[in-house]
Design an enzyme around this catalytic site. Sequence first.
Site, mmCIF file in Angstrom:
data_model
loop_
_atom_site.group_PDB
_atom_site.id
_atom_site.type_symbol
_atom_site.label_atom_id
_atom_site.label_comp_id
_atom_site.label_asym_id
_atom_site.label_seq_id
_atom_site.Cartn_x
_atom_site.Cartn_y
_atom_site.Cartn_z
ATOM 1 N N ASN A 137 7.899 -4.847 6.306
ATOM 2 C CA ASN A 137 7.937 -3.900 5.113
ATOM 3 C C ASN A 137 9.165 -3.235 5.219
ATOM 4 O OD1 ASN A 137 5.221 -4.188 5.002
ATOM 5 N ND2 ASN A 137 4.424 -2.531 5.684
ATOM 6 N N GLY A 138 9.776 -2.828 4.007
ATOM 7 C CA GLY A 138 11.177 -2.272 3.947
ATOM 8 C C GLY A 138 12.161 -3.000 3.105
ATOM 9 N N GLU B 139 -0.265 6.212 -15.243
ATOM 10 C CA GLU B 139 -0.469 5.555 -14.274
ATOM 11 C C GLU B 139 -1.686 4.452 -14.184
ATOM 12 O OE1 GLU B 139 0.802 7.646 -9.984
ATOM 13 O OE2 GLU B 139 -0.893 8.802 -11.284
ATOM 14 N N TRP C 32 4.551 -6.388 -1.846
ATOM 15 C CA TRP C 32 4.861 -5.358 -3.102
ATOM 16 C C TRP C 32 6.438 -6.064 -3.528
ATOM 17 C CZ3 TRP C 32 7.961 -1.535 -4.919
ATOM 18 C CH2 TRP C 32 7.549 -0.848 -6.256
ATOM 19 N N CYS D 147 3.993 -2.407 0.705
ATOM 20 C CA CYS D 147 3.450 -3.548 1.654
ATOM 21 C C CYS D 147 2.814 -2.941 2.781
ATOM 22 C CB CYS D 147 4.657 -4.359 2.122
ATOM 23 S SG CYS D 147 5.855 -4.874 0.674
ATOM 24 N N HIS E 86 11.611 22.051 -30.511
ATOM 25 C CA HIS E 86 12.876 21.338 -30.162
ATOM 26 C C HIS E 86 12.835 19.978 -29.932
ATOM 27 C CE1 HIS E 86 14.517 25.290 -29.783
ATOM 28 N NE2 HIS E 86 13.195 25.709 -29.187
ATOM 29 N N LYS F 99 0.798 2.982 -3.178
ATOM 30 C CA LYS F 99 0.194 4.337 -2.774
ATOM 31 C C LYS F 99 1.166 5.111 -2.019
ATOM 32 C CE LYS F 99 -3.006 7.623 -2.036
ATOM 33 N NZ LYS F 99 -3.163 8.414 -3.334
ATOM 34 N N GLU G 11 1.209 16.614 -14.594
ATOM 35 C CA GLU G 11 0.211 15.781 -13.864
ATOM 36 C C GLU G 11 -0.781 15.099 -14.679
ATOM 37 O OE1 GLU G 11 -1.505 14.214 -10.523
ATOM 38 O OE2 GLU G 11 0.732 14.826 -10.915
ATOM 39 N N LYS H 209 -1.155 10.966 -14.835
ATOM 40 C CA LYS H 209 -2.280 10.175 -14.411
ATOM 41 C C LYS H 209 -2.842 9.391 -15.317
ATOM 42 C CE LYS H 209 -3.210 11.688 -10.495
ATOM 43 N NZ LYS H 209 -1.760 11.550 -10.461
ATOM 44 N N ARG I 244 -2.528 0.222 -1.028
ATOM 45 C CA ARG I 244 -1.025 0.483 -0.858
ATOM 46 C C ARG I 244 -0.421 -0.115 -2.027
ATOM 47 N NH1 ARG I 244 0.413 2.130 4.368
ATOM 48 N NH2 ARG I 244 2.508 1.381 4.187
#
Length: 609
Positions: free
Chosen positions: A99-100, A489, A74, A2, A505, A604, A482, A486, A27
């Site tokens: 925020n939080g 995401e 958010w 947020c 396996h 973010k 990674e 990506k 963000r």
Amino acid sequence: MCGIVAGIAQRNVVPILLEGLKRLEYRGYDSAGLAVVNNQQIFRKRALGKVKGLEALINSDPIEGNLGIAHTRWATHGKPSTNNAHPHLSCEKVAVVHNGIIENHEQLRFDLTQSGFEFTSETDTEVIVHKIAEQLKINNDLLIAVKNTVASLKGAFALGIVSSDQADTLIACRKGSPLVIGIGIGEFFIASDVAALLPVTQCFIFLEEGDIAVLKIDSLLIYDENDCLVERPIIESQLKADAIDKGKYRHYMLKEIYEQPWAVSETLEGRFIDNRFQEIAFGHNASAVFDQIKSVQIIACGTSYHAGLVARYWFEELARVPCAIEVASEFRYRNPVISADTLVVTISQSGETADTLAALQEAKRLGVKHSLVICNAAESSLVRESELVLMTRAGPEIGVASTKAFTTQLVALLMLVIAVGRRFALSAELEAQIVSDLFALPGNMEKAIRLDSTIEKLSQRFADKHNALFLGRGTHYPIAMEGALKLKEISYIHAEAYPAGELKHGPLALIDAEMPVVTVAPNNNLLEKLKSNIQEVSARGGQLIVFMDENLANTENENVQIVKMPSVSNIISPIIYTIPLQLLSYHVAVLKGTDVDQPRNLAKSVTVE
């Protein structure tokens, strides 16, 4: 996550707040809102979706005032909706942005409901504004009401608070979530990130844990967690207002991929004398600290965790330094065993990652003496809490999917391997080779970026896909991880990464003509092993895309496509091979029409658990 922007000025703050919200869009958020105090009334506008929706709402029905608060939300408690959007109001007299997470919100909600307050949202934030209103009935002083309210809250929060009865006052609180004060001429602002305020000021105060600030047009008072008046240093930001412009690029992510050679050069700049790395880059007492440590424990989340996985190979293979790595959210809760002579290394782009910060605090509680952070934000919480620091100097990274932050973290970690490895088994010859490789890195990254058009054409193979598999061995297994991260995401394609040796396996059962398999194949001592893994996939009709050293023989056939990579040393090859995977995910996302810079459900800076 947020975003908060607020201000008190001798001018209408609404345009400033809207611009600040736009600058915090990176963000991640699902709704936006704004409230101003004017003529002893609070006027509020909220909208589901993007800031432009809020702006359109205000343009059609304008509000103005010289005192206001704004927010991008958010969703945590309660689904994305207009009612759950901030700011939240109580009794039409108090407004709050937050925020939080408030951990004891259920009990507070019950108590406040019993006292007659009506809730209009599902959020934890609404308990804060009603609690302040309740306190104002006892003592009609906003600061006292806020202090008493904050004392009743458990959790993490950054708050911006206004009241229609005190139209000359903006109050800011910080506990566990970042908040800065921007200092103008006859005006003050607050924000969760300096980027929001760069058009109006370059001068900032970074609030510390437990601080409560009282801002008026002509004064600023800050109380610390012990309720004592304190002064915090004023920092002049080196960032410019245009630092977060996209420039000629379609998306921030593409811009940041292309900025990587420059970012790496900045990370290396001034840290070597006569081709020898200077340990003082980590701090004035770094050498003494490195003399005392016997092992390394890396703690990180997400992309930063992948950087740490690469570094574990480097520490143990190049320097023979014992190294462990763990996801921060696991480390902080599993009661780990860690020796006092371990160097705890945290990695975070923002320096505000809640789980990583809590894990560092837990390590200290367990008796660890020495800590080091690799970070891109100089005034962040992790930087302030760590003994040693190395800034990555990547510049602002706006795209949610990290690119230049990741590669500069890898460069910083390789410099740490040099510094620590000198005390263990890193020879002078190998150190000289690593330094030479680092100096050549920006040029080799430029070569990798030139593959952009090739990879754009390659992305067509993913247009109708829903799954993908990434393979790598050694230091390139984390690079495969990674690459998979990506892709998922920003394109929303389900992607997994495996060490190539694990194919038999389980993952081999997934291979068919509909499964693209991306393989990272540098020219190293595991190449022959990897080739056999490639053959296993090819024999089963899997569609292979192989990123391979340009000096290797071409093994392309009807279901194996080779992308030739610049020939570089094994040490820095993970950094180089990251770039085409970033470009691949970018072009697939563009092809699928997803929101590249602000992918759904993601933020973010993850400042809550």
